[in-house]
Design a protein around this motif. Sequence first.
Motif, PDB file in Angstrom:
ATOM      1  N   ASP A 153      -3.131   5.028  23.964  1.00 42.77           N
ATOM      2  CA  ASP A 153      -2.461   6.263  23.405  1.00 42.77           C
ATOM      3  C   ASP A 153      -1.161   6.100  22.996  1.00 42.77           C
ATOM      4  OD1 ASP A 153      -2.683   6.780  26.571  1.00 42.77           O
ATOM      5  OD2 ASP A 153      -1.063   8.130  25.887  1.00 42.77           O
ATOM      6  N   ILE A 154      -0.467   5.487  24.037  1.00 36.73           N
ATOM      7  CA  ILE A 154       1.080   5.455  23.856  1.00 36.73           C
ATOM      8  C   ILE A 154       1.318   4.556  22.502  1.00 36.73           C
ATOM      9  CG2 ILE A 154       3.303   4.389  24.667  1.00 36.73           C
ATOM     10  CD1 ILE A 154       2.169   5.019  27.719  1.00 36.73           C
ATOM     11  N   ILE A 155       0.845   3.339  22.361  1.00 35.12           N
ATOM     12  CA  ILE A 155       1.103   2.657  20.972  1.00 35.12           C
ATOM     13  C   ILE A 155       0.647   3.162  19.930  1.00 35.12           C
ATOM     14  CG2 ILE A 155      -0.737   0.896  21.413  1.00 35.12           C
ATOM     15  CD1 ILE A 155       1.011  -1.216  20.460  1.00 35.12           C
ATOM     16  N   LEU A 156      -0.383   4.068  20.173  1.00 32.98           N
ATOM     17  CA  LEU A 156      -1.032   4.424  18.908  1.00 32.98           C
ATOM     18  C   LEU A 156      -0.055   5.586  18.552  1.00 32.98           C
ATOM     19  CD1 LEU A 156      -4.189   3.067  19.702  1.00 32.98           C
ATOM     20  CD2 LEU A 156      -4.742   5.146  18.336  1.00 32.98           C
ATOM     21  N   ARG A 157       0.500   6.240  19.303  1.00 31.24           N
ATOM     22  CA  ARG A 157       1.399   7.402  18.998  1.00 31.24           C
ATOM     23  C   ARG A 157       2.738   6.714  18.505  1.00 31.24           C
ATOM     24  NH1 ARG A 157       2.246  11.615  23.617  1.00 31.24           N
ATOM     25  NH2 ARG A 157       3.407  12.872  22.029  1.00 31.24           N
ATOM     26  N   GLN A 158       3.243   5.526  18.973  1.00 33.46           N
ATOM     27  CA  GLN A 158       4.498   5.043  18.461  1.00 33.46           C
ATOM     28  C   GLN A 158       4.141   4.499  17.098  1.00 33.46           C
ATOM     29  OE1 GLN A 158       4.513   2.232  21.635  1.00 33.46           O
ATOM     30  NE2 GLN A 158       6.285   3.234  22.592  1.00 33.46           N
ATOM     31  N   ARG A 159       3.174   3.916  16.947  1.00 34.93           N
ATOM     32  CA  ARG A 159       2.776   3.131  15.755  1.00 34.93           C
ATOM     33  C   ARG A 159       2.550   4.379  14.492  1.00 34.93           C
ATOM     34  NH1 ARG A 159      -1.115  -1.912  14.940  1.00 34.93           N
ATOM     35  NH2 ARG A 159       0.248  -3.251  16.253  1.00 34.93           N
ATOM     36  N   LEU A 160       1.862   5.372  14.737  1.00 36.69           N
ATOM     37  CA  LEU A 160       1.496   6.263  13.930  1.00 36.69           C
ATOM     38  C   LEU A 160       2.678   7.510  13.597  1.00 36.69           C
ATOM     39  CD1 LEU A 160      -2.064   7.079  14.765  1.00 36.69           C
ATOM     40  CD2 LEU A 160      -1.468   5.822  12.886  1.00 36.69           C
ATOM     41  N   GLN A 161       3.453   7.437  14.571  1.00 35.51           N
ATOM     42  CA  GLN A 161       4.675   8.115  14.400  1.00 35.51           C
ATOM     43  C   GLN A 161       5.920   7.721  13.414  1.00 35.51           C
ATOM     44  OE1 GLN A 161       6.559  10.715  17.791  1.00 35.51           O
ATOM     45  NE2 GLN A 161       7.591   9.077  17.904  1.00 35.51           N
ATOM     46  N   ALA A 162       5.929   6.271  13.722  1.00 40.73           N
ATOM     47  CA  ALA A 162       6.724   5.366  12.586  1.00 40.73           C
ATOM     48  C   ALA A 162       6.228   5.403  11.473  1.00 40.73           C
ATOM     49  CB  ALA A 162       6.819   4.098  13.385  1.00 40.73           C
ATOM     50  N   ALA A 163       4.500   5.315  11.281  1.00 41.68           N
ATOM     51  CA  ALA A 163       4.063   5.258   9.866  1.00 41.68           C
ATOM     52  C   ALA A 163       4.053   6.422   9.048  1.00 41.68           C
ATOM     53  CB  ALA A 163       2.672   4.722  10.108  1.00 41.68           C
ATOM     54  N   THR A 164       4.060   7.569   9.637  1.00 41.32           N
ATOM     55  CA  THR A 164       4.082   8.732   8.803  1.00 41.32           C
ATOM     56  C   THR A 164       5.498   9.383   8.773  1.00 41.32           C
ATOM     57  OG1 THR A 164       3.493  10.284  11.008  1.00 41.32           O
ATOM     58  CG2 THR A 164       1.606   9.149   9.786  1.00 41.32           C
ATOM     59  N   GLY A 165       6.230   9.118   9.895  1.00 40.21           N
ATOM     60  CA  GLY A 165       7.692   9.617   9.948  1.00 40.21           C
ATOM     61  C   GLY A 165       7.797  11.142  10.323  1.00 40.21           C
ATOM     62  N   ILE A 166       6.612  11.458  11.295  1.00 41.65           N
ATOM     63  CA  ILE A 166       6.323  12.866  11.770  1.00 41.65           C
ATOM     64  C   ILE A 166       6.110  12.823  13.375  1.00 41.65           C
ATOM     65  CG2 ILE A 166       5.197  15.054  11.590  1.00 41.65           C
ATOM     66  CD1 ILE A 166       4.227  14.311   8.830  1.00 41.65           C
ATOM     67  N   TYR A 167       6.859  13.736  14.054  1.00 45.96           N
ATOM     68  CA  TYR A 167       6.600  13.456  15.442  1.00 45.96           C
ATOM     69  C   TYR A 167       4.930  13.641  15.788  1.00 45.96           C
ATOM     70  CZ  TYR A 167      11.498  13.148  16.950  1.00 45.96           C
ATOM     71  OH  TYR A 167      12.874  12.504  17.088  1.00 45.96           O
ATOM     72  N   THR A 168       4.598  12.940  16.981  1.00 44.53           N
ATOM     73  CA  THR A 168       3.314  13.410  17.431  1.00 44.53           C
ATOM     74  C   THR A 168       3.498  14.447  18.642  1.00 44.53           C
ATOM     75  OG1 THR A 168       3.360  11.247  19.125  1.00 44.53           O
ATOM     76  CG2 THR A 168       2.423  10.952  16.842  1.00 44.53           C
ATOM     77  N   GLY A 169       2.508  15.237  18.979  1.00 46.14           N
ATOM     78  CA  GLY A 169       2.596  15.980  20.212  1.00 46.14           C
ATOM     79  C   GLY A 169       1.577  15.790  21.016  1.00 46.14           C
ATOM     80  N   THR A 170       1.536  16.619  21.866  1.00 51.15           N
ATOM     81  CA  THR A 170       0.474  16.526  23.200  1.00 51.15           C
ATOM     82  C   THR A 170      -0.092  17.945  23.511  1.00 51.15           C
ATOM     83  OG1 THR A 170       0.143  15.707  25.323  1.00 51.15           O
ATOM     84  CG2 THR A 170       2.223  16.366  24.859  1.00 51.15           C
ATOM     85  N   TRP A 171      -1.207  17.978  23.973  1.00 51.05           N
ATOM     86  CA  TRP A 171      -1.691  19.307  24.662  1.00 51.05           C
ATOM     87  C   TRP A 171      -0.981  19.600  26.120  1.00 51.05           C
ATOM     88  CZ3 TRP A 171      -3.406  15.766  27.941  1.00 51.05           C
ATOM     89  CH2 TRP A 171      -4.020  16.123  29.071  1.00 51.05           C
ATOM     90  N   ASP A 172      -0.716  18.593  26.699  1.00 46.42           N
ATOM     91  CA  ASP A 172      -0.113  18.812  28.063  1.00 46.42           C
ATOM     92  C   ASP A 172       1.380  19.005  28.148  1.00 46.42           C
ATOM     93  OD1 ASP A 172       0.244  18.354  30.710  1.00 46.42           O
ATOM     94  OD2 ASP A 172      -0.306  16.468  31.135  1.00 46.42           O
ATOM     95  N   GLU A 315       5.775   0.728   2.955  1.00 44.91           N
ATOM     96  CA  GLU A 315       6.836   0.050   3.515  1.00 44.91           C
ATOM     97  C   GLU A 315       6.716   0.760   5.428  1.00 44.91           C
ATOM     98  OE1 GLU A 315      10.752   0.033   1.966  1.00 44.91           O
ATOM     99  OE2 GLU A 315       9.911  -0.393  -0.221  1.00 44.91           O
ATOM    100  N   ARG A 316       6.563   1.887   5.473  1.00 46.79           N
ATOM    101  CA  ARG A 316       6.585   2.534   6.759  1.00 46.79           C
ATOM    102  C   ARG A 316       5.217   1.761   7.520  1.00 46.79           C
ATOM    103  NH1 ARG A 316       8.896   6.475   9.501  1.00 46.79           N
ATOM    104  NH2 ARG A 316      10.440   7.401   8.392  1.00 46.79           N
ATOM    105  N   ILE A 317       4.234   1.770   6.801  1.00 43.08           N
ATOM    106  CA  ILE A 317       3.060   1.098   7.632  1.00 43.08           C
ATOM    107  C   ILE A 317       3.300  -0.136   7.985  1.00 43.08           C
ATOM    108  CG2 ILE A 317       0.698   0.360   7.084  1.00 43.08           C
ATOM    109  CD1 ILE A 317       0.228   2.682   4.992  1.00 43.08           C
ATOM    110  N   SER A 318       3.977  -0.949   7.164  1.00 41.47           N
ATOM    111  CA  SER A 318       4.356  -2.175   7.539  1.00 41.47           C
ATOM    112  C   SER A 318       5.301  -2.622   8.510  1.00 41.47           C
ATOM    113  CB  SER A 318       4.729  -3.285   6.224  1.00 41.47           C
ATOM    114  OG  SER A 318       4.878  -4.567   6.762  1.00 41.47           O
ATOM    115  N   CYS A 319       6.426  -1.576   8.600  1.00 44.94           N
ATOM    116  CA  CYS A 319       7.482  -1.403   9.430  1.00 44.94           C
ATOM    117  C   CYS A 319       6.873  -1.247  10.722  1.00 44.94           C
ATOM    118  CB  CYS A 319       8.618  -0.732   8.875  1.00 44.94           C
ATOM    119  SG  CYS A 319       9.733  -0.216  10.001  1.00 44.94           S
ATOM    120  N   SER A 320       5.837  -0.040  10.950  1.00 46.17           N
ATOM    121  CA  SER A 320       5.275   0.320  12.163  1.00 46.17           C
ATOM    122  C   SER A 320       4.733  -0.555  12.776  1.00 46.17           C
ATOM    123  CB  SER A 320       4.563   1.645  12.029  1.00 46.17           C
ATOM    124  OG  SER A 320       3.210   1.213  11.332  1.00 46.17           O
TER     125      SER A 320
END
Length: 369
Positions: A153-172, A315-320
């Motif tokens: 979950d950590i690296i998925l959030r890091q990559r997808l946050q970088a790829a989309t340019g939008i913060y990821t959240g959590t239920w916790d 470019e964001r996808i490759s960068c992430s």
Amino acid sequence: MKCSLLAMLKRNHLPIVSVLGCISCLYILSQKDSFNEELEMNSRGIVSSGFRTEEHIPNAAPLVLKQNDKPVIEQAKVAIVEPVNPPVVAADPIAVQNDPVAPVQVVSGGSEVSYHDPERVAFPGYEKCAKVEFQPDHAMPLVALAVYMSSGDIILRQRLQAATGIYTGTWDSNEGNYPRAKSGVFLGSTVDYKLGRTVFAKTQIAQPEHIVTFEGGALLVIRNPRRMIAAEYIRRKKEAEPGRTFTQEELASWFQQPDWKSFFQTEVGNWRSFAIQWVTYAKRLLIVSYEYFFDQPVQETTRIIVFLNTQQDDERISCSIQAYPLDHVDNALTFDPYTDEMNKLMTTYIQEVNQTIQTRGLRPLPTWK
């Protein structure tokens, strides 16, 4: 028809009221074709506002995104290539590389921020995916990142946050106090995910009443349970001595302890139930294979962005991918910690999960060794 009507008017000298009435009839007849065309479009579910959601269809069946790679990729018109230095397979260990760029102070009240992440690899042009932002309140549909323990979950959030340019959240809500949230890496964990300001919210809950609250659907991350259960067991054991490096002999001794068998029985059952619940109750669903995500990073990241209906930036996808090239150290084992009985039970559960996935018409799980 127009000529006949005009001839009749000339011969009979109809009053002006009749003339106006005929003109009205002609106008209505001229609109008939466009009205029928609009009616036909509506009957096919084509609406001028763009993306049609379940809100437009009373009592509609849950939307399901077909996950065959080729159609999805063609729809996205992807024209990107893998990074020059492609990532190594996720199972390989890696030493954390520090980002030499000085951190920018995080202001939680702002919408955009550049943050310092010591796990991010710096390279020319990495700034493209270093900036992320919140969306306005309720601008984003509630989408879940449903992920079981030790499933990336950590690296998925890091990559997808970088790829989309939008913060990821959590239920916790407790995660707002974690170091990654306070440093700005996961600043989205400091806001209520129900506000719809983040691209998705991580969750580890699998109760049906919780699942159905995500009207935008879910990304269900599934990892090979043979790797996941052993990794989670090691992670918990290491908590007693954080920061220490353990030998293979020490790791092997843990799997001889009495609690290993009971831990396995609990976690393999929970893994099965977690996956089946989300596949059964999610309104929209994309299966995210942990293994595919690292072995085919461009394709899998693009599939996720298409599902999220966010702007695709090659470019964001490759960068992430270059900024977060590898998963965290997984303590890859040189021995099999499972008995024949354990392996047989896992095989049965994997088949059950796969059958449930395919019943919904989704892409099946990889063939795990």
